[in-house]
Write a protein that holds these residues in place. Structure first.
Motif, PDB file in Angstrom:
ATOM      1  N   TYR A  68      -5.524   1.536  -2.819  1.00 37.24           N
ATOM      2  CA  TYR A  68      -5.028   0.630  -3.847  1.00 37.24           C
ATOM      3  C   TYR A  68      -3.820  -0.116  -3.306  1.00 37.24           C
ATOM      4  CZ  TYR A  68      -1.394   4.191  -4.607  1.00 37.24           C
ATOM      5  OH  TYR A  68      -0.356   5.072  -4.440  1.00 37.24           O
ATOM      6  N   SER A  69      -3.362  -1.111  -4.049  1.00 37.77           N
ATOM      7  CA  SER A  69      -2.181  -1.871  -3.669  1.00 37.77           C
ATOM      8  C   SER A  69      -1.031  -1.541  -4.606  1.00 37.77           C
ATOM      9  CB  SER A  69      -2.474  -3.376  -3.710  1.00 37.77           C
ATOM     10  OG  SER A  69      -1.316  -4.127  -3.390  1.00 37.77           O
ATOM     11  N   ARG A  70       0.082  -1.129  -4.043  1.00 39.34           N
ATOM     12  CA  ARG A  70       1.315  -1.010  -4.828  1.00 39.34           C
ATOM     13  C   ARG A  70       1.805  -2.422  -5.075  1.00 39.34           C
ATOM     14  NH1 ARG A  70       6.695   2.740  -3.585  1.00 39.34           N
ATOM     15  NH2 ARG A  70       7.908   1.996  -5.387  1.00 39.34           N
ATOM     16  N   ASP A  71       1.798  -2.844  -6.339  1.00 36.16           N
ATOM     17  CA  ASP A  71       1.944  -4.258  -6.665  1.00 36.16           C
ATOM     18  C   ASP A  71       3.378  -4.753  -6.502  1.00 36.16           C
ATOM     19  OD1 ASP A  71       0.616  -6.688  -7.764  1.00 36.16           O
ATOM     20  OD2 ASP A  71       2.175  -6.441  -9.290  1.00 36.16           O
ATOM     21  N   CYS A  72       3.487  -6.011  -6.054  1.00 33.11           N
ATOM     22  CA  CYS A  72       4.785  -6.621  -5.797  1.00 33.11           C
ATOM     23  C   CYS A  72       5.643  -6.773  -7.050  1.00 33.11           C
ATOM     24  CB  CYS A  72       4.593  -7.989  -5.139  1.00 33.11           C
ATOM     25  SG  CYS A  72       3.581  -9.131  -6.113  1.00 33.11           S
ATOM     26  N   SER A  73       5.025  -6.685  -8.239  1.00 29.83           N
ATOM     27  CA  SER A  73       5.803  -6.831  -9.474  1.00 29.83           C
ATOM     28  C   SER A  73       6.835  -5.727  -9.645  1.00 29.83           C
ATOM     29  CB  SER A  73       4.864  -6.849 -10.683  1.00 29.83           C
ATOM     30  OG  SER A  73       4.125  -5.627 -10.771  1.00 29.83           O
ATOM     31  N   GLU A  74       6.631  -4.585  -8.988  1.00 28.69           N
ATOM     32  CA  GLU A  74       7.572  -3.470  -9.105  1.00 28.69           C
ATOM     33  C   GLU A  74       7.846  -2.820  -7.747  1.00 28.69           C
ATOM     34  OE1 GLU A  74       6.281  -0.687 -12.104  1.00 28.69           O
ATOM     35  OE2 GLU A  74       5.717  -2.273 -13.502  1.00 28.69           O
ATOM     36  N   ASN A  75       7.785  -3.642  -6.698  1.00 24.83           N
ATOM     37  CA  ASN A  75       8.008  -3.112  -5.348  1.00 24.83           C
ATOM     38  C   ASN A  75       8.867  -4.111  -4.582  1.00 24.83           C
ATOM     39  OD1 ASN A  75       7.707  -1.321  -3.156  1.00 24.83           O
ATOM     40  ND2 ASN A  75       5.968  -2.497  -2.361  1.00 24.83           N
ATOM     41  N   ILE A  76      10.181  -3.859  -4.554  1.00 27.86           N
ATOM     42  CA  ILE A  76      11.137  -4.798  -3.978  1.00 27.86           C
ATOM     43  C   ILE A  76      11.806  -4.170  -2.759  1.00 27.86           C
ATOM     44  CG2 ILE A  76      13.197  -6.187  -4.395  1.00 27.86           C
ATOM     45  CD1 ILE A  76      12.449  -6.225  -7.348  1.00 27.86           C
ATOM     46  N   ASP A  77      11.758  -4.909  -1.644  1.00 32.78           N
ATOM     47  CA  ASP A  77      12.359  -4.472  -0.386  1.00 32.78           C
ATOM     48  C   ASP A  77      13.423  -5.499  -0.013  1.00 32.78           C
ATOM     49  OD1 ASP A  77      13.019  -3.522   2.087  1.00 32.78           O
ATOM     50  OD2 ASP A  77      11.103  -3.977   3.036  1.00 32.78           O
ATOM     51  N   GLY A  78      14.673  -5.183  -0.348  1.00 28.12           N
ATOM     52  CA  GLY A  78      15.732  -6.161  -0.137  1.00 28.12           C
ATOM     53  C   GLY A  78      15.549  -7.337  -1.081  1.00 28.12           C
ATOM     54  N   TYR A  79      15.403  -8.537  -0.501  1.00 26.90           N
ATOM     55  CA  TYR A  79      15.154  -9.721  -1.328  1.00 26.90           C
ATOM     56  C   TYR A  79      13.662 -10.005  -1.489  1.00 26.90           C
ATOM     57  CZ  TYR A  79      13.884 -12.475   2.779  1.00 26.90           C
ATOM     58  OH  TYR A  79      13.248 -12.965   3.895  1.00 26.90           O
ATOM     59  N   LEU A  80      12.811  -9.242  -0.783  1.00 28.15           N
ATOM     60  CA  LEU A  80      11.379  -9.489  -0.802  1.00 28.15           C
ATOM     61  C   LEU A  80      10.657  -8.617  -1.809  1.00 28.15           C
ATOM     62  CD1 LEU A  80      10.277  -9.817   2.946  1.00 28.15           C
ATOM     63  CD2 LEU A  80      10.122 -11.586   1.181  1.00 28.15           C
ATOM     64  N   LYS A  81       9.743  -9.227  -2.541  1.00 25.50           N
ATOM     65  CA  LYS A  81       8.788  -8.480  -3.357  1.00 25.50           C
ATOM     66  C   LYS A  81       7.512  -8.343  -2.524  1.00 25.50           C
ATOM     67  CE  LYS A  81       9.238 -11.469  -6.688  1.00 25.50           C
ATOM     68  NZ  LYS A  81       9.037 -12.186  -7.963  1.00 25.50           N
ATOM     69  N   LYS A  82       6.998  -7.104  -2.417  1.00 32.45           N
ATOM     70  CA  LYS A  82       5.857  -6.861  -1.538  1.00 32.45           C
ATOM     71  C   LYS A  82       4.730  -6.124  -2.257  1.00 32.45           C
ATOM     72  CE  LYS A  82       8.151  -6.497   2.975  1.00 32.45           C
ATOM     73  NZ  LYS A  82       8.343  -5.614   4.164  1.00 32.45           N
ATOM     74  N   SER A  83       3.520  -6.532  -1.968  1.00 32.46           N
ATOM     75  CA  SER A  83       2.346  -5.721  -2.296  1.00 32.46           C
ATOM     76  C   SER A  83       1.923  -5.004  -1.019  1.00 32.46           C
ATOM     77  CB  SER A  83       1.207  -6.590  -2.823  1.00 32.46           C
ATOM     78  OG  SER A  83       1.491  -7.062  -4.124  1.00 32.46           O
ATOM     79  N   GLU A  84       1.791  -3.670  -1.093  1.00 29.79           N
ATOM     80  CA  GLU A  84       1.467  -2.864   0.080  1.00 29.79           C
ATOM     81  C   GLU A  84       0.317  -1.924  -0.256  1.00 29.79           C
ATOM     82  OE1 GLU A  84       5.636  -2.247   2.330  1.00 29.79           O
ATOM     83  OE2 GLU A  84       5.609  -1.432   0.291  1.00 29.79           O
ATOM     84  N   ILE A  85      -0.479  -1.594   0.740  1.00 33.00           N
ATOM     85  CA  ILE A  85      -1.690  -0.813   0.497  1.00 33.00           C
ATOM     86  C   ILE A  85      -1.449   0.662   0.794  1.00 33.00           C
ATOM     87  CG2 ILE A  85      -4.054  -0.428   1.293  1.00 33.00           C
ATOM     88  CD1 ILE A  85      -4.280  -3.476   1.576  1.00 33.00           C
ATOM     89  N   TYR A  86      -1.912   1.502  -0.141  1.00 37.02           N
ATOM     90  CA  TYR A  86      -1.776   2.949  -0.055  1.00 37.02           C
ATOM     91  C   TYR A  86      -3.157   3.599  -0.089  1.00 37.02           C
ATOM     92  CZ  TYR A  86       3.298   2.909  -0.900  1.00 37.02           C
ATOM     93  OH  TYR A  86       4.658   2.733  -0.790  1.00 37.02           O
TER      94      TYR A  86
END
Length: 467
Positions: A150-168
């Motif tokens: 699945y993808s951890r959605d960028c709406s609640e996944n912030i890395d510094g100034y970047l919002k990221k969607s990442e796959i788990y």
């Protein structure tokens, strides 16, 4: 005495284009039930999901609502990316939706029929790791184990100034009703093509496929409503990684083309006879106006001899129906030889191994495929057994069909086709069908345009009559 072979003009029962008639959807997933029965599930309704049925992977009908949100449901809206797997006569639908608090989660519904109705296993998300999760995909491994991606959605996944969607990825229980162990991060946006300007980056829409003991994790990157939405893949020897992204990414992209846009969020399925792998994906219904209105496309996929995954597309022109419908793809039973005036041709597996149809010019082209003095290139394809050959598809390389003036085909001794003149409107692949000839040798003659002494071909497909 030589027999002249005439090409068929009406290809409507032999071919198709990627106007499959299904628009205003997203995230298509296809489940093959039997040789001639497929179901497609898409992001398609504000309160659930529609499904469609097909017998050939091209013509779809019997549209019906297969999952509907109930009044007291845990979920509210944003019904996205349904995928269905089958086990022991039961069908399991994993889907995305927002919970009552407005956070995206993955749900699970089951049915005794692939057409539904699907009913939630419990009135709560399938799992809750404390963050927004979307785009579930399940691998039923051939060793009996199962995994969810699945993808951890960028709406609640912030890395510094970047919002990221990442796959788990996470292991599943034997009954597919719960996760086991910890989720592992497998992919994050890191390649140049995945880093569009802005404060958000995406790796989403995971789809796992296994080939010869290796795990290929395919995914979408970039914004879904932009032309740059494309597919990539990564490879591992273990279903939970670590994964290494392919240096050949993106796997499927519209690039600078104007006739197609935003090729992404896909699934894989097999042709009716099980011999071909096909990618099912969406693109923008109106390429000049990218938006959430997307349409379904299918293009042939596969693996090269050195284990690289490819998708022959995106195509917008006519191509042969999936193998096992009106014709059968027998390319794998032939070996290609190129001859330019020499007594013995040079074998080239590259012409029949399924190289990406818009790949870069290969080094062998100018060495082995240079034109003879009369401006023609002869290609011989040989099989160990005679087959009722009835057509060929020629996939050109980067120069499309611009180098080729005309084509003739000889499917057997004393049989030569009429000359086919390549037209400006012809698209890749070039399709040539004729009455079936029982043969173990097919010769193709390419006449090159004036001033050309070489051309590039990425693939040739040989088609036989379905018995």
């Amino acid at each position: 005495m030589q027999t002249e072979l005439l090409f068929k003009n009406d290809l409507t029962e032999l071919c198709f284009t990627n106007d499959l008639g299904i628009t205003d959807i997203g995230d298509p997933f296809v489940l093959q039930i039997s040789e001639n029965e497929y179901y497609m599930y898409c992001t398609s309704a504000p309160n659930g999901f529609y499904c469609w049925r097909s017998e050939d992977l091209v013509h779809w009908g019997e549209k019906k609502m297969c999952y509907t949100r109930q009044p007291d449901s845990w979920c509210t809206d944003c019904f996205w990316a349904p995928e269905v797997v089958s086990r022991d006569g039961q069908y399991y639908m994993y889907y995305t939706a927002k919970n009552q608090a407005g956070s995206l989660r993955i749900g699970l519904a089951v049915s005794a029929s692939p057409a539904g109705p699907f009913t939630d296993v419990k009135n709560e998300p399938f799992f809750d790791f404390g963050y927004a999760a979307i785009d579930a995909n399940v691998l039923l491994d051939d060793n009996g184990k199962s995994y969810l991606y699945y993808s951890r959605d960028c709406s609640e996944n912030i890395d510094g100034y970047l919002k990221k969607s990442e796959i788990y990825g996470v292991a599943l229980s034997d009954d597919l009703l719960s996760t086991t162990g910890d989720a592992v991060k497998l992919l994050t946006p890191e390649q140049k093509w995945e880093k569009a300007p802005g404060d958000t980056q995406w790796n989403e829409g995971p789809e796992m496929i296994k080939h010869e003991g290796r795990y290929y994790l395919t995914y979408s990157a970039n914004f879904f409503a932009s032309p740059s939405y494309s597919l990539g893949y990564a490879v591992s020897d273990d279903p939970l990684g670590p994964f290494t992204k392919s240096e050949d990414n993106p796997l499927l992209t519209s690039g600078l083309r104007r006739d197609v846009s935003g090729t992404g969020h896909h699934s894989f399925t097999l042709s009716p006879d099980g011999t071909q792998l096909w990618a099912v994906y969406h693109s923008h219904t109106y390429p000049q106006d990218p938006s959430g209105n997307r349409k379904v496309n299918i293009d042939r996929a596969g693996f090269t001899a050195d284990g690289k995954l490819f998708i022959s597309g995106p195509t917008t022109g006519m191509q042969p129906l999936p193998s096992g419908n009106t014709t059968v793809d027998v390319t794998g039973q032939f070996q290609a030889f190129i001859q330019n005036g020499s007594e013995n041709g040079t074998a080239s597996l590259l012409l029949t191994d399924g190289i990406f149809s818009v790949s870069a010019r290969h080094s062998w082209v100018e060495e082995e495929c240079s034109a003879a003095e009369d401006g023609a290139v002869k290609i011989t394809l040989q099989s160990e057994t005679a087959l009722p050959v009835c057509g060929i598809a020629i996939y050109p390389g980067t120069d499309c069909l611009s180098d080729i003036a005309a084509v003739r085909v000889s499917p057997g001794p004393n049989v030569l086709s009429e000359e086919y003149t390549v037209k400006e409107e012809d698209t890749s692949p070039l399709l040539l069908y004729f009455d079936a000839c029982e043969t173990d040798t097919v010769e193709i003659f390419l006449s090159l345009k004036e001033g050309k002494n070489a051309t590039s071909l990425s693939e040739i497909t040989i088609l036989s009559e379905k018995k």
